[in-house]
Write a protein that holds these residues in place. Structure first.
Motif, mmCIF file in Angstrom:
data_model
loop_
_atom_site.group_PDB
_atom_site.id
_atom_site.type_symbol
_atom_site.label_atom_id
_atom_site.label_comp_id
_atom_site.label_asym_id
_atom_site.label_seq_id
_atom_site.Cartn_x
_atom_site.Cartn_y
_atom_site.Cartn_z
ATOM 1 N N LEU A 161 0.858 -1.175 0.000
ATOM 2 C CA LEU A 161 0.000 0.000 0.000
ATOM 3 C C LEU A 161 0.897 1.228 0.000
ATOM 4 C CD1 LEU A 161 -2.691 -1.125 2.611
ATOM 5 C CD2 LEU A 161 -2.590 -1.572 0.150
ATOM 6 N N LEU A 162 0.897 1.977 -1.120
ATOM 7 C CA LEU A 162 1.798 3.107 -1.303
ATOM 8 C C LEU A 162 1.077 4.417 -1.031
ATOM 9 C CD1 LEU A 162 3.571 2.124 -4.657
ATOM 10 C CD2 LEU A 162 4.034 1.335 -2.338
ATOM 11 N N GLU A 163 1.547 5.141 -0.015
ATOM 12 C CA GLU A 163 0.959 6.430 0.338
ATOM 13 C C GLU A 163 1.977 7.535 0.095
ATOM 14 O OE1 GLU A 163 -1.269 6.610 4.047
ATOM 15 O OE2 GLU A 163 -1.008 4.433 4.205
ATOM 16 N N GLY A 164 1.481 8.672 -0.334
ATOM 17 C CA GLY A 164 2.333 9.830 -0.552
ATOM 18 C C GLY A 164 1.619 10.816 -1.452
ATOM 19 N N ASP A 165 2.030 12.059 -1.377
ATOM 20 C CA ASP A 165 1.427 13.100 -2.205
ATOM 21 C C ASP A 165 1.726 12.857 -3.676
ATOM 22 O OD1 ASP A 165 0.436 14.396 0.044
ATOM 23 O OD2 ASP A 165 2.167 15.733 0.203
ATOM 24 N N LEU A 166 1.043 13.596 -4.539
ATOM 25 C CA LEU A 166 1.354 13.556 -5.963
ATOM 26 C C LEU A 166 2.831 13.883 -6.148
ATOM 27 C CD1 LEU A 166 -1.732 15.431 -7.461
ATOM 28 C CD2 LEU A 166 -1.127 13.036 -7.832
ATOM 29 N N SER B 102 2.957 -1.497 4.311
ATOM 30 C CA SER B 102 2.624 -0.079 4.163
ATOM 31 C C SER B 102 3.907 0.670 3.819
ATOM 32 C CB SER B 102 2.037 0.452 5.472
ATOM 33 O OG SER B 102 1.928 1.861 5.415
ATOM 34 N N LEU B 103 3.872 1.450 2.735
ATOM 35 C CA LEU B 103 5.014 2.269 2.342
ATOM 36 C C LEU B 103 4.540 3.710 2.230
ATOM 37 C CD1 LEU B 103 5.262 -0.632 0.613
ATOM 38 C CD2 LEU B 103 7.435 0.421 0.075
ATOM 39 N N VAL B 104 5.140 4.592 3.026
ATOM 40 C CA VAL B 104 4.769 5.998 3.024
ATOM 41 C C VAL B 104 5.978 6.797 2.554
ATOM 42 C CG1 VAL B 104 3.949 7.946 4.390
ATOM 43 C CG2 VAL B 104 3.144 5.624 4.916
ATOM 44 N N LEU B 105 5.789 7.539 1.465
ATOM 45 C CA LEU B 105 6.843 8.376 0.884
ATOM 46 C C LEU B 105 6.553 9.832 1.198
ATOM 47 C CD1 LEU B 105 6.686 6.408 -2.400
ATOM 48 C CD2 LEU B 105 8.845 6.776 -1.225
ATOM 49 N N THR B 106 7.533 10.530 1.776
ATOM 50 C CA THR B 106 7.379 11.952 2.073
ATOM 51 C C THR B 106 8.669 12.671 1.708
ATOM 52 O OG1 THR B 106 8.107 11.596 4.353
ATOM 53 C CG2 THR B 106 5.731 11.648 3.967
ATOM 54 N N PRO B 107 8.554 13.933 1.305
ATOM 55 C CA PRO B 107 9.775 14.699 1.011
ATOM 56 C C PRO B 107 10.632 14.829 2.271
ATOM 57 C CG PRO B 107 7.813 15.896 0.307
ATOM 58 C CD PRO B 107 7.350 14.719 1.104
ATOM 59 N N SER B 108 11.937 14.777 2.083
ATOM 60 C CA SER B 108 12.859 14.982 3.202
ATOM 61 C C SER B 108 12.871 16.456 3.560
ATOM 62 C CB SER B 108 14.266 14.529 2.805
ATOM 63 O OG SER B 108 15.182 14.887 3.811
ATOM 64 N N LEU B 109 12.838 16.756 4.836
ATOM 65 C CA LEU B 109 12.850 18.148 5.280
ATOM 66 C C LEU B 109 14.263 18.727 5.293
ATOM 67 C CD1 LEU B 109 10.259 17.913 8.178
ATOM 68 C CD2 LEU B 109 9.894 18.631 5.815
ATOM 69 N N GLU B 110 15.270 17.873 5.539
ATOM 70 C CA GLU B 110 16.638 18.360 5.646
ATOM 71 C C GLU B 110 17.363 18.427 4.297
ATOM 72 O OE1 GLU B 110 15.887 15.379 7.450
ATOM 73 O OE2 GLU B 110 15.241 16.401 9.251
ATOM 74 N N LEU B 111 17.148 17.465 3.460
ATOM 75 C CA LEU B 111 17.891 17.326 2.207
ATOM 76 C C LEU B 111 16.927 17.088 1.053
ATOM 77 C CD1 LEU B 111 20.529 14.801 3.553
ATOM 78 C CD2 LEU B 111 20.902 17.228 3.197
ATOM 79 N N GLU B 112 17.454 17.205 -0.158
ATOM 80 C CA GLU B 112 16.649 16.784 -1.303
ATOM 81 C C GLU B 112 16.430 15.284 -1.184
ATOM 82 O OE1 GLU B 112 17.946 18.041 -5.157
ATOM 83 O OE2 GLU B 112 18.641 19.966 -4.385
ATOM 84 N N GLY B 113 15.395 14.798 -1.809
ATOM 85 C CA GLY B 113 15.101 13.371 -1.740
ATOM 86 C C GLY B 113 13.840 13.128 -0.935
ATOM 87 N N ARG B 114 13.685 11.898 -0.500
ATOM 88 C CA ARG B 114 12.467 11.536 0.228
ATOM 89 C C ARG B 114 12.777 10.522 1.312
ATOM 90 N NH1 ARG B 114 12.175 9.892 -5.083
ATOM 91 N NH2 ARG B 114 10.806 11.630 -5.503
ATOM 92 N N GLN B 115 11.899 10.516 2.269
ATOM 93 C CA GLN B 115 11.928 9.496 3.309
ATOM 94 C C GLN B 115 10.917 8.423 2.917
ATOM 95 O OE1 GLN B 115 13.932 9.456 5.962
ATOM 96 N NE2 GLN B 115 14.743 11.510 5.743
ATOM 97 N N LEU B 116 11.253 7.178 3.178
ATOM 98 C CA LEU B 116 10.328 6.079 2.952
ATOM 99 C C LEU B 116 10.209 5.315 4.259
ATOM 100 C CD1 LEU B 116 9.939 3.718 -0.024
ATOM 101 C CD2 LEU B 116 10.061 2.776 2.261
ATOM 102 N N VAL B 117 8.979 5.177 4.730
ATOM 103 C CA VAL B 117 8.715 4.382 5.932
ATOM 104 C C VAL B 117 7.988 3.118 5.480
ATOM 105 C CG1 VAL B 117 7.561 4.286 8.171
ATOM 106 C CG2 VAL B 117 8.590 6.440 7.380
#
Length: 173
Positions: A34-39, A127-142
């Motif tokens: 189940l992939l969650e994350g913004d457009l 469950s996979l949640v993708l969010t933009p990284s706040l510190e660096l370019e890229g994304r966090q994946l939980v």
């Protein structure tokens, strides 16, 4: 049983794709993701990697207008749902459980984008949640395994940790 979430930093689209490749190579039939994350968060890029990891030669695109795309040319079939344009009653009419239960379709990997639109979830899933990284370019994946075999989880965690950083490096690193 929910096992502790695993957190990874993916610095770019290539890393997101490679994360998917590893999932496609390692996950077993009847796995639902189940992939969650913004457009634009990388859900389709991740799914393209999963397809490559399964050995699927087809180009994988977001099935926004077709709702579910089926790919059968790899190690396992891939069933890719995009529920972005649907409401829960419309999703229920798709009968996604027939895919994740392997009732009328060959067991494979089921990837569902926008799972918050599901009126119900499978008994076991990733469950996979993708969010933009706040510190660096890229994304966090939980990545959170829900009702998964602990040995399968432990093996996958070791393989993922060997290739992907758990958190972004700081200036002192």
């Amino acid at each position: 049983m929910r096992i502790k979430p695993m957190q990874f930093f993916l610095p770019d689209a290539t890393a997101t794709h490679q994360f998917g490749v590893l999932l496609g190579q390692r996950l077993l039939a009847s796995s639902t993701l189940l992939l969650e994350g913004d457009l634009g968060s990388g859900k389709t890029t991740l799914t393209q990697g999963i397809a490559q990891g399964l050995g699927i030669p087809d180009v994988v695109a977001s099935p926004t207008f077709t709702l579910v795309c089926e790919y059968s040319e790899g190690r396992l079939p891939l069933y890719h749902f995009d529920l972005y344009r649907l409401e829960a009653p419309d999703v229920a009419r798709l009968l996604p459980e027939l895919y994740w239960e392997g009732v009328e379709f060959e067991p494979g990997l089921v990837v569902i984008e926008w799972p918050e639109r599901l009126p119900y979830r499978p008994a076991a899933y990733w469950s996979l949640v993708l969010t933009p990284s706040l510190e660096l370019e890229g994304r966090q994946l939980v990545l959170t395994p829900v009702n998964q075999d602990p040995t399968t989880v432990a093996n996958l965690e070791v393989q993922l940790a060997a290739q992907f950083r758990a958190r972004p490096a700081t200036a002192e690193s």
